[in-house]
Design an enzyme around this catalytic site. Structure first.
Site, PDB file in Angstrom:
ATOM      1  N   GLU A  82      29.782  -1.757 -10.730  1.00  0.00           N
ATOM      2  CA  GLU A  82      29.162  -2.672 -11.692  1.00  0.00           C
ATOM      3  C   GLU A  82      29.923  -2.489 -12.995  1.00  0.00           C
ATOM      4  O   GLU A  82      29.791  -1.460 -13.658  1.00  0.00           O
ATOM      5  CB  GLU A  82      27.677  -2.370 -11.860  1.00  0.00           C
ATOM      6  CG  GLU A  82      26.925  -3.482 -12.594  1.00  0.00           C
ATOM      7  CD  GLU A  82      26.667  -3.180 -14.051  1.00  0.00           C
ATOM      8  OE1 GLU A  82      27.460  -3.671 -14.890  1.00  0.00           O
ATOM      9  OE2 GLU A  82      25.707  -2.464 -14.344  1.00  0.00           O
ATOM     10  N   CYS A 110      25.868  -4.489 -20.421  1.00  0.00           N
ATOM     11  CA  CYS A 110      26.730  -5.364 -19.624  1.00  0.00           C
ATOM     12  C   CYS A 110      26.061  -6.710 -19.376  1.00  0.00           C
ATOM     13  O   CYS A 110      26.735  -7.738 -19.307  1.00  0.00           O
ATOM     14  CB  CYS A 110      27.067  -4.704 -18.294  1.00  0.00           C
ATOM     15  SG  CYS A 110      28.031  -3.186 -18.453  1.00  0.00           S
TER      16      CYS A 110
END
Length: 461
Positions: free
Chosen positions: A234, A268
């Protein structure tokens, strides 16, 4: 980078830690392998009992854990408490749902018969020790969303946390130990990034998961690929937040502020690029800028602080460079854009418009409270601008037109599409990205099965 707690609100070094030596690393790897041999045979009921106990302990420790996170990486204290509560919730969710998520599956009877079998099962078996390379921005949540499903599946965890959050890293090891997990089920490795390759190449380590930067992901994926080991990545995100003419502009603008500055913008999945239809652009820009201007920037330990310091001096420098490059190339600053010279690594909430593809901020992730505004003429242009990014983690779209929703869901290049709201993560929903935002999924049944050996069990007639 030294392993140390440095308070980003003051720049003061609170405590430093020695990195583990080769001998201790070897001992911990051996312990992980030995523990896995027996832990893998424990029942799901026993694993669930231990995980629920860990959740209870985390609830009891929540205030101390929140304080540690805030002093290590600057997260506003009210957000730190929420993170601790979310982690306890996730542990209980996996304790409750793992039995159904990992239950044996039986293929269609006609297919079983055609194969010549009397019975066929698909079984989910654990892989072994899994290395987790985790970031500082959500120092508890990023780890728990790996650890809870991994431990419920029968794996054991090795945590290489970011070097600026050692207190949180050590707390996590202690949490699982106090909950009653066998020694070696979850171990924190206080090591530098240069040690990651050595550990990942060790045959006792069966897989790895990383949340972090694109360069870090490339490095881990390269080593794991060479060793033919499973990885879940990720990586970065530059998520679009698209506002169309039918949207509730007041709600969209208010939500946009939260979506941009959650965790001081160091997320993020924070919305970073705000793509607005020209017919509502001026109204949205005015409300959004007002909201960003109204945020309180200050001591993250104060209850009413909205935006704390950035976690590191280098991070602030990198963010500042993106803004300077944009302004020098013609971007307009609607608010913020210049930091004070006081103590701590603060940067003001900033809104930029007139952003063009030639500017670095158009393609690079702005990891801090800086938003870019884009004006678009129609749905096609909105989708084109949203997809004009190397990243594809998540996305947000605001519209009441179902035909537009269908187009966004079909055409946006992202791991998630959130309609009339902001991106959130929940244990029940798969989480992950596309393009350079990585691959694989965390959370939900998809996440717990990522580190399982999916085994076909065939019985002859």
């Amino acid at each position: 980078m030294p392993i140390a707690t440095v308070n980003p609100a003051t720049g003061e070094t609170i405590k430093t830690y020695d990195a583990l030596g080769e001998e201790e690393i070897e001992r911990r790897l051996a312990t992980a392998e030995s523990t896995f041999r027996t832990y893998r045979t424990t029942s799901l009921d026993e694993r669930a009992r231990l995980l629920r106990r860990a959740a209870d302990l985390l609830d009891e420790d929540a205030e101390d854990v929140a304080y540690a996170m805030t002093t290590e990486m600057g997260k506003p204290i009210k957000q730190a408490r929420a993170e601790a509560a979310k982690c306890a919730k996730a542990m209980r969710w996996y304790a409750d749902h793992a039995p159904e998520l990992l239950a044996d599956e039986e293929p269609d009877a006609s297919d079983v018969k055609e194969s010549g079998a009397s019975r066929v099962l698909v079984r989910y078996r654990p892989l072994g020790p899994v290395l987790a390379v985790m970031p500082w921005n959500f120092p508890l949540w990023q780890v728990i969303r790996f650890a809870a499903p991994a431990l419920m599946a029968g794996n054991v965890g090795l945590l290489k946390h970011a070097s600026n959050v050692p207190q949180t890293a050590l707390y996590l090891e202690d949490l699982f130990r106090r909950a009653g997990f066998p020694e070696g089920c979850f171990q924190t490795l206080l090591i530098g990034s240069r040690e990651v390759e050595h550990i990942l190449r060790d045959p006792r380590v069966k897989a790895a998961t990383l949340t972090g930067s694109e360069p870090a992901g490339r490095s881990v994926a390269s080593v794991a690929g060479d060793e033919v080991k499973k990885t879940v990545l990720e990586l970065g995100g530059s998520d679009p937040f698209v506002v169309m003419t039918s949207a509730d502009i007041d709600r969209a603008a208010k939500t946009a502020v939260t979506a941009r500055v959650q965790n001081t913008g160091q997320s993020c999945i924070a919305a970073k690029r705000f793509i607005v239809h020209t017919d509502v652009f001026d109204a949205f820009a005015e409300r959004f800028t007002e909201g960003m201007n109204a945020l309180k920037v200050g001591d993250p330990l104060e209850e009413d602080t909205d935006v704390g310091p950035l976690a590191g001096k280098q991070g602030r420098h990198d963010l500042e460079e993106l803004v300077v490059d944009a302004v020098e190339s013609g971007a307009t600053v609607l608010c913020g854009g210049a930091r004070d010279d006081g103590p701590g690594w603060y940067y003001p909430p900033t809104v930029l418009t007139d952003v063009t593809p030639e500017m670095r901020i158009h393609h690079e992730e702005a990891f801090g409270p800086v938003a870019t505004l884009y004006r678009v003429a129609d749905l096609d242009e909105a989708i084109a601008v949203a997809n004009d990014s190397p990243f594809g983690l998540s996305s947000n779209v605001w519209t009441r037109d179902e035909a537009e929703v269908d187009r966004f869901v079909r055409d946006l290049e992202a791991g998630g599409v959130y309609v009339n709201g902001m991106t959130v993560s929940h244990p029940a929903f798969p989480f992950g990205g596309a393009k350079r935002s990585g691959y694989g999924r965390e959370l939900s049944g998809h996440g717990i099965r990522e580190f399982c050996n999916i085994t076909t069990v065939w019985h002859g007639a």
